[in-house]
Design a protein around this motif. Sequence first.
Motif, short mmCIF file in Angstrom:
data_model
loop_
_atom_site.label_atom_id
_atom_site.label_comp_id
_atom_site.label_asym_id
_atom_site.label_seq_id
_atom_site.Cartn_x
_atom_site.Cartn_y
_atom_site.Cartn_z
N LYS A 1 55.41 34.39 47.58
CA LYS A 1 55.14 34.92 46.84
C LYS A 1 53.74 34.24 46.81
O LYS A 1 53.52 33.55 48.05
CB LYS A 1 55.38 33.31 45.97
N GLN A 2 52.46 35.12 47.06
CA GLN A 2 51.19 35.16 47.43
C GLN A 2 50.36 34.20 45.79
O GLN A 2 50.87 34.32 45.13
CB GLN A 2 50.85 36.32 46.39
N LYS B 1 46.43 33.64 37.38
CA LYS B 1 46.49 32.83 36.22
C LYS B 1 46.22 33.41 35.08
O LYS B 1 46.09 33.14 34.30
CB LYS B 1 46.55 31.64 37.36
N GLY C 1 61.79 35.84 31.98
CA GLY C 1 61.18 36.97 32.84
C GLY C 1 61.89 36.17 34.14
O GLY C 1 61.97 34.85 34.45
N MET D 1 57.16 39.79 33.42
CA MET D 1 56.28 38.95 33.12
C MET D 1 55.73 39.45 31.19
O MET D 1 55.53 38.65 30.91
CB MET D 1 55.28 38.83 34.04
N PHE E 1 59.80 32.40 34.99
CA PHE E 1 58.83 32.31 34.44
C PHE E 1 59.24 32.14 32.92
O PHE E 1 60.45 33.29 32.84
CB PHE E 1 57.33 33.68 34.88
N ARG F 1 31.24 24.12 31.11
CA ARG F 1 32.70 23.04 31.52
C ARG F 1 32.89 22.96 32.58
O ARG F 1 31.85 23.23 33.47
CB ARG F 1 33.74 24.43 31.39
N TRP G 1 50.37 38.36 39.57
CA TRP G 1 49.51 37.09 40.51
C TRP G 1 48.82 36.09 40.07
O TRP G 1 48.02 34.70 40.26
CB TRP G 1 49.50 37.54 42.24
N SER H 1 41.32 22.70 33.65
CA SER H 1 39.21 23.30 33.06
C SER H 1 39.10 22.26 31.65
O SER H 1 39.89 22.62 30.94
CB SER H 1 39.40 24.60 32.96
N ILE I 1 38.69 31.93 30.44
CA ILE I 1 39.58 30.48 30.44
C ILE I 1 39.22 29.97 29.22
O ILE I 1 39.05 30.72 27.76
CB ILE I 1 38.10 29.38 31.22
N LYS J 1 46.41 22.90 35.42
CA LYS J 1 48.19 22.79 35.92
C LYS J 1 47.90 22.44 37.09
O LYS J 1 47.76 21.07 37.71
CB LYS J 1 47.59 24.53 36.76
N LYS K 1 47.25 34.35 31.12
CA LYS K 1 46.38 32.64 30.40
C LYS K 1 45.83 34.30 28.63
O LYS K 1 46.32 33.39 27.58
CB LYS K 1 45.94 32.22 31.19
N ASP L 1 42.45 23.54 30.10
CA ASP L 1 43.49 23.64 30.27
C ASP L 1 43.73 23.17 31.79
O ASP L 1 43.03 22.11 32.26
CB ASP L 1 43.94 25.10 30.67
N PHE M 1 39.55 39.56 38.21
CA PHE M 1 40.55 39.18 37.35
C PHE M 1 40.55 38.65 37.12
O PHE M 1 40.78 37.17 37.32
CB PHE M 1 42.38 39.43 38.45
N THR N 1 47.28 31.34 44.51
CA THR N 1 46.42 30.93 44.71
C THR N 1 46.15 29.70 44.88
O THR N 1 44.63 29.50 45.26
CB THR N 1 46.04 31.58 43.08
N LYS O 1 30.87 25.19 34.88
CA LYS O 1 30.16 27.11 34.25
C LYS O 1 29.58 26.45 33.32
O LYS O 1 30.07 25.61 32.04
CB LYS O 1 31.84 27.52 34.06
#
Lengths: 482, 149
Positions: free
Chosen positions: A273-274, B46, A248, B86, A300, A377, B44, A369, B133, A345, B50, A343, B113, A276, A404
């Motif tokens: 870019k925003q 993630k 993309g 996306m 991406f 988790r 935005w 995670s 998750i 990142k 996922k 997971d 979100f 996180t 969690k």
Amino acid sequence: VIRIVIALLSVLLALPAEAQLSGNQLAEIQFGKLPNEAADPFVSLYDRLVTNYFVGDWQAGLTLETFTSPFDDRSYFALSQGYVRYQSDRWKVKAGNLYETIGRGLLLRSFEVQGAILEDIGFRSRNYFHKDILGLSAQYQGDRWDVQLLAGQVLNNVLPPTFDRTDRRPDDLYLADANVRYYKKHSIGGSLASLDTDGSDAQSLSSLRIKGPFFLDLNYHVEWARNWTLDNSSAIYTNVSGAFGDLGVNIEYKRYRNFILGTGINEPPALIKQHTYRVLNRSTHVSNPASEEGYQIDVFYTFENGATLSGNHAVAINRFGTLNFTFSEYFVEWSSTLTESTDYKVFIDWAQDPLKGESDRISIGTYWSLPISSTLRIGPEVEYQRFSRDGSGVDNQVYALGLKIKSKWTATILWESTSDPFLVDEGSRRHYLGGTVRFRPTYQSSLQLFVGERRGGPACSGGICYEILDFRGVEGRWTQRF
Amino acid sequence: MLSYTTAYSQKMRDFTLTNVNGDKVKLSDIQGERLTVVDFWATWCKPCTKAMPKLDKIHKDYKDQGLSVIGISCDGPRSAAKVGPMVQSLDIDYHILSDIDCEVMNTYGYQAFPTLVVLDEKRKVKWVHEGFISGDEKEIGDRIAELLK
């Protein structure tokens, strides 16, 4: 509040029609203070109650907002929103407090950032973070065209509800907007507007936008806006986006000149870019529509196993007289899964930010995670940022551990550390340690408790950037939907 | 008669939004015969991206039993241009709608979100799941299978 709600319920429940009453409540109690202020810690309570009532094609709602603190000039009780809305297949009519964004926000952008409470350092009151319009909007949607008329006063959300309505809503806006889909997926639209701020001479505004498919799988969007009352006041935004298989691509260009409208009723796309990630979110370059030109390239790629590789490059040039400040950023992120439910990142970011005096700013980090059992988790997170300011090295560090248990309990311990001379004496460090526990007994409600010290600074959420104040103390938050 | 409702039986009202092709789409025209999953997401976020391939698989597994999945992007002007590419990159088959003011999500007071809202054939809320998750897809799939029984 309770009396008003009971009275309202009595009236609504008596109506003989198929109807629905729903709403939500956000309450936050704090005991603490800004770490650097001389005052003793104090208790404050913020509460926001939203009610929505639906019957047939009609909808109405009220929002009550209150803030209580030992300081009278910061406390308030306000009926902060009220609206009536009618919506059918063709018509959408709104009266009262409403939200509207025209095109990509060059002329008008209103918003609500869910769950965010704004506290300005100058006023120290607390209010919900939103920018709405008090007025009337009517839209008619045809099969291939639509037209909208809007008249209203836009909220200057920096001022809390302790100020009068006339102070908080200095911008009177009258706007007409139309869009036509003239061929297949190609469309053209435009707006004409008049803006009167604080009773000054009205400014004449307009915008034009075209969008549609390009070639291959690409799409384009071009938008141009002009303030005809001021010299050299315009905004241009354009983008080309599409996908080639699993890749993309999005490329955007902006050029904003002297284009802050009124007290800020518009918000042209930032093209930054925003993020996180904590260190990057705090470092986000905030777009300045008074003078900004630049571009953003976003790519991406999704792999067969679901892993994604994302890249972003952004440039923004701010010109102030003869001075040019060029912000540039490169960002790469890899996100994947090790086992079926593990997971992770990893990211790396490099930026130059001369407006903030930060050069060679490099940021790296990773987030995991990991399942411990079928119900438990953990999520370790490490971020590191280093840059040079006036020849001195500055670093920011973030260490977090999340826990969690099923979907009901989450707990996070967050430790941040900085050597930024804007925050500490040269050569020393400052640490922020805080813990948060969140419990969701049902999917309608949640309880959250924070204890410790929270680092403030710029924050971006939902595409909007704002300032969060430091805090040291205890904070409880209760949210409830009904 | 008036049906005073709580979130357990709250009904999602019909609405019209624009899809990634620029077509205006009405919820009632694309909802499932038996169940509809409305997924509020943003580019935005993630965990949202996922979750989307997992939701796509759930959609494929259960669409023959009357399930429809609808993704509502809450991307504002800052990131709205990224929605189309996306969705294509993630190879998502279900309906994707755009709500630049996030009006639908805000109306019902959802704050996280992604938020997944499962509706029955009368669009009454049967279940809500916030966040995502890895592993959550099993809980979501199990709940949908249970509601489809």
